[in-house]
Scaffold this active site. Structure first.
Site, PDB file in Angstrom:
ATOM      1  N   LYS A 108      19.786  38.080 158.022  1.00 33.01           N
ATOM      2  CA  LYS A 108      20.677  37.136 157.339  1.00 33.01           C
ATOM      3  C   LYS A 108      21.672  36.612 158.353  1.00 33.01           C
ATOM      4  CE  LYS A 108      21.271  35.568 153.125  1.00 33.01           C
ATOM      5  NZ  LYS A 108      20.258  35.366 152.080  1.00 33.01           N
TER       6      LYS A 108
HETATM    7  P1  NAD Z   1      24.644  27.385 145.728  1.00 29.86           P
HETATM    8  O1  NAD Z   1      25.733  27.264 146.718  1.00 29.86           O
HETATM    9  O2  NAD Z   1      23.635  26.313 145.579  1.00 29.86           O
HETATM   10  O3  NAD Z   1      25.256  27.650 144.250  1.00 29.86           O
HETATM   11  C1  NAD Z   1      26.187  28.649 143.964  1.00 29.86           C
HETATM   12  C2  NAD Z   1      26.721  28.372 142.565  1.00 29.86           C
HETATM   13  O4  NAD Z   1      27.613  29.418 142.172  1.00 29.86           O
HETATM   14  C3  NAD Z   1      27.519  27.076 142.455  1.00 29.86           C
HETATM   15  O5  NAD Z   1      27.268  26.468 141.204  1.00 29.86           O
HETATM   16  C4  NAD Z   1      28.969  27.562 142.513  1.00 29.86           C
HETATM   17  O6  NAD Z   1      29.881  26.652 141.893  1.00 29.86           O
HETATM   18  C5  NAD Z   1      28.824  28.832 141.731  1.00 29.86           C
HETATM   19  N1  NAD Z   1      29.921  29.769 141.939  1.00 29.86           N
HETATM   20  C6  NAD Z   1      30.587  30.033 143.079  1.00 29.86           C
HETATM   21  N2  NAD Z   1      31.564  30.914 142.848  1.00 29.86           N
HETATM   22  C7  NAD Z   1      31.481  31.233 141.530  1.00 29.86           C
HETATM   23  C8  NAD Z   1      32.213  32.087 140.680  1.00 29.86           C
HETATM   24  N3  NAD Z   1      33.242  32.814 141.145  1.00 29.86           N
HETATM   25  N4  NAD Z   1      31.834  32.179 139.388  1.00 29.86           N
HETATM   26  C9  NAD Z   1      30.803  31.453 138.912  1.00 29.86           C
HETATM   27  N5  NAD Z   1      30.099  30.611 139.663  1.00 29.86           N
HETATM   28  C10 NAD Z   1      30.437  30.501 140.956  1.00 29.86           C
HETATM   29  O7  NAD Z   1      23.937  28.786 146.058  1.00 29.86           O
HETATM   30  P2  NAD Z   1      22.485  29.270 145.644  1.00 29.86           P
HETATM   31  O8  NAD Z   1      21.560  28.949 146.751  1.00 29.86           O
HETATM   32  O9  NAD Z   1      22.189  28.842 144.254  1.00 29.86           O
HETATM   33  O10 NAD Z   1      22.695  30.853 145.710  1.00 29.86           O
HETATM   34  C11 NAD Z   1      23.261  31.572 144.620  1.00 29.86           C
HETATM   35  C12 NAD Z   1      22.930  33.053 144.805  1.00 29.86           C
HETATM   36  O11 NAD Z   1      21.504  33.196 144.849  1.00 29.86           O
HETATM   37  C13 NAD Z   1      23.448  33.702 146.071  1.00 29.86           C
HETATM   38  O12 NAD Z   1      23.728  35.057 145.794  1.00 29.86           O
HETATM   39  C14 NAD Z   1      22.262  33.599 147.029  1.00 29.86           C
HETATM   40  O13 NAD Z   1      22.307  34.568 148.053  1.00 29.86           O
HETATM   41  C15 NAD Z   1      21.141  33.865 146.058  1.00 29.86           C
HETATM   42  N6  NAD Z   1      19.812  33.395 146.486  1.00 29.86           N
HETATM   43  C16 NAD Z   1      19.585  32.083 146.785  1.00 29.86           C
HETATM   44  C17 NAD Z   1      18.302  31.690 147.141  1.00 29.86           C
HETATM   45  C18 NAD Z   1      17.965  30.250 147.398  1.00 29.86           C
HETATM   46  O14 NAD Z   1      16.772  29.949 147.614  1.00 29.86           O
HETATM   47  N7  NAD Z   1      18.907  29.334 147.354  1.00 29.86           N
HETATM   48  C19 NAD Z   1      17.269  32.634 147.243  1.00 29.86           C
HETATM   49  C20 NAD Z   1      17.533  33.959 146.927  1.00 29.86           C
HETATM   50  C21 NAD Z   1      18.819  34.329 146.548  1.00 29.86           C
END
Ligand code: NAD
Length: 424
Positions: free
Chosen positions: A114
């Site tokens: 990561k």
């Molecule tokens: P992103 O940045 O696209 O979205 C994050 C979302 O969470 C946004 O809507 C943001 O406003 C919201 N958010 C932030 N702080 C918050 C809070 N305190 N309370 C509620 N909502 C809040 O990120 P993402 O890519 O969707 O990733 C989200 C999670 O999924 C992370 O933990 C990431 O590690 C995990 N993840 C992402 C992927 C991927 O392919 N994008 C894959 C596996 C895991």
């Protein structure tokens, strides 16, 4: 489903300790030997860089960046790059280890890594973000490599940043090497289906769990926390399955309508509104804390770490939790959920759809031959169903939660590879 664990994980909100707590429980259950345990509980490589970057106002700011490789036993290490003020070494260490387990569960030939930069991208211009991303790539150019370590997007990074990375890296190496990152724009060798893959996989994992728990999607109410890449697509695919999504949220707060929220309208609203849900019509504004405690059947935390903790776990009412985010449940909260009979489909299984299609992107880049969307989706869905079955079977065999079952499946696989390869 009644299940019991005989070994109890200690509670912590430190993400690395949280990972280790589950790892130690699973290690004890499978009788992992001490040598392999010692290899796997620490990352194999930690790279920290301090990056000077010209800001638009003429000043120079120093940004701290990390790339942490937990393991490359099963193949080149794989894992996203996160831009956030919360990024620190322990967070990146935990996320790197989770990637090792996630790739093993998804049955793809990768280890886990990561990256992250401590920064607030919302307060930076596009030019500043581009200079920061390119500086990070130069600093990491000996770490990254299509046979070595392959980054991807994570929180606050996406195809735009991946395009800057592939361009900078290719210029350094004097050859176009699209396979050095995944999650690229389509016209630079991205894969069809990658953008929506994690959210779609969350839906597939939820549907597999609902079959086991005999839950009818048409009678299921869901709440989804986070409306970024993972949360918005998860909500979209839930709705497509007939699940009523009654609450969604983002950093601006949560939005609730017991009759159901029109997810496609919410996505269009967010797109027109700087990717935020503020001002969403047809829903009552509640807090993110209230969303987690709603009287729903299915809860999908898709935002960030440490959302279900010792503080609120007793108020959680969902029957099924599917973790789209990494690390949304603390290790202590896990024990309580299990006692309450709430089934948790853990992050290392539930959000593995993204890295699976990242792997497909890398395969396509190396072959220079691109697949139609139907092929990507069909292969990704099949892979998610197989991963679910493997973890379910492990949890049944060892009479443990799905999370510990998933760790057991992944650790057995990685430990076997360590023993076969050996060290010197
Ligand atoms: P992103 O940045 O696209 O979205 C994050 C979302 O969470 C946004 O809507 C943001 O406003 C919201 N958010 C932030 N702080 C918050 C809070 N305190 N309370 C509620 N909502 C809040 O990120 P993402 O890519 O969707 O990733 C989200 C999670 O999924 C992370 O933990 C990431 O590690 C995990 N993840 C992402 C992927 C991927 O392919 N994008 C894959 C596996 C895991």
């Amino acid at each position: 489903m009644k299940k019991t664990t005989t070994v109890v994980a200690k509670d912590t909100t430190n993400p690395y300790e949280s990972m280790l707590a589950r790892f130690d429980v699973a290690a004890k259950i499978i009788g992992l030997d001490e040598e392999t345990h010692n290899v796997l509980k620490v990352p194999s490589k930690i790279v920290t860089v301090n990056l000077p970057v010209y800001m638009d106002d003429g000043s120079t700011r120093i940004f701290e960046g990390y790339r942490i490789i937990h393991s490359n036993i099963l193949g080149p290490s794989k894992g996203g790059i996160r831009y956030s003020m919360m990024v620190d070494q322990d967070e990146v260490k935990a996320l790197a280890a989770w990637m090792t387990w996630k790739c093993a569960i998804a049955d793809i030939p990768y280890g886990g890594a990561k990256g992250g930069i401590t920064c607030d991208p919302a307060k930076m211009s596009v030019g500043e973000l581009e200079r920061l991303t390119r500086a990070y790539t130069v600093a990491m150019s000996d770490v990254f490599g299509e046979n070595q370590d392959i980054p991807a997007p994570d929180m606050n990074t996406g195809p735009r940043e991946m395009a800057w990375i592939v361009d900078t890296y290719s210029k350094i190496k004097r050859a176009y090497i699209p396979g050095v990152v995944t999650g690229k724009p389509l016209h630079l060798g991205g894969s069809l289906g990658r953008t929506e893959a994690t959210g779609r996989g969350v839906m597939i994992a939820a549907m597999e769990a609902m079959k086991k728990l005999k839950m009818d999607p048409k009678k299921t109410k869901a709440a989804v926390q986070g409306f970024g890449n993972v949360g918005s697509y998860a909500a979209h695919y839930f709705e497509a399955q007939g699940i009523r999504v009654v609450a969604i949220s983002d950093v601006t707060g949560a939005y609730y309508n017991p009759k159901g929220i029109d997810i496609n309208k919410a996505i269009a609203h967010a797109e027109a509104n700087g990717r935020q849900l503020t001002g969403l019509k047809g829903a009552e504004k509640i807090t993110n804390e209230q969303l987690l405690e709603l009287n729903v059947d299915l809860l999908a935390p898709c935002a960030m770490e440490n959302q279900i903790t010792a503080k609120n776990v007793n108020n959680i009412k969902a029957k099924l939790i599917v973790e789209g985010a990494n690390g949304p449940t603390t290790s202590g909260a896990d024990e309580v959920l299990q006692k309450k009979g709430i089934v948790v489909i853990p992050d290392i299984l539930a959000n593995g759809g993204g890295v699976t299609v990242s792997y497909f992107e890398w395969v396509q880049n190396r072959n220079g031959y691109y697949w139609p969307l139907e092929e990507v989706v069909q292969k990704a869905d099949a892979s998610m169903k197989k991963a679910f079955k493997n973890c379910w079977d492990a949890s049944t065999k060892y009479k443990v939660s799905m999370r510990i079952g998933a760790y057991i499946f992944a650790m057995n696989k990685v430990a076997n590879a360590i023993k076969s390869r050996g060290h010197f």
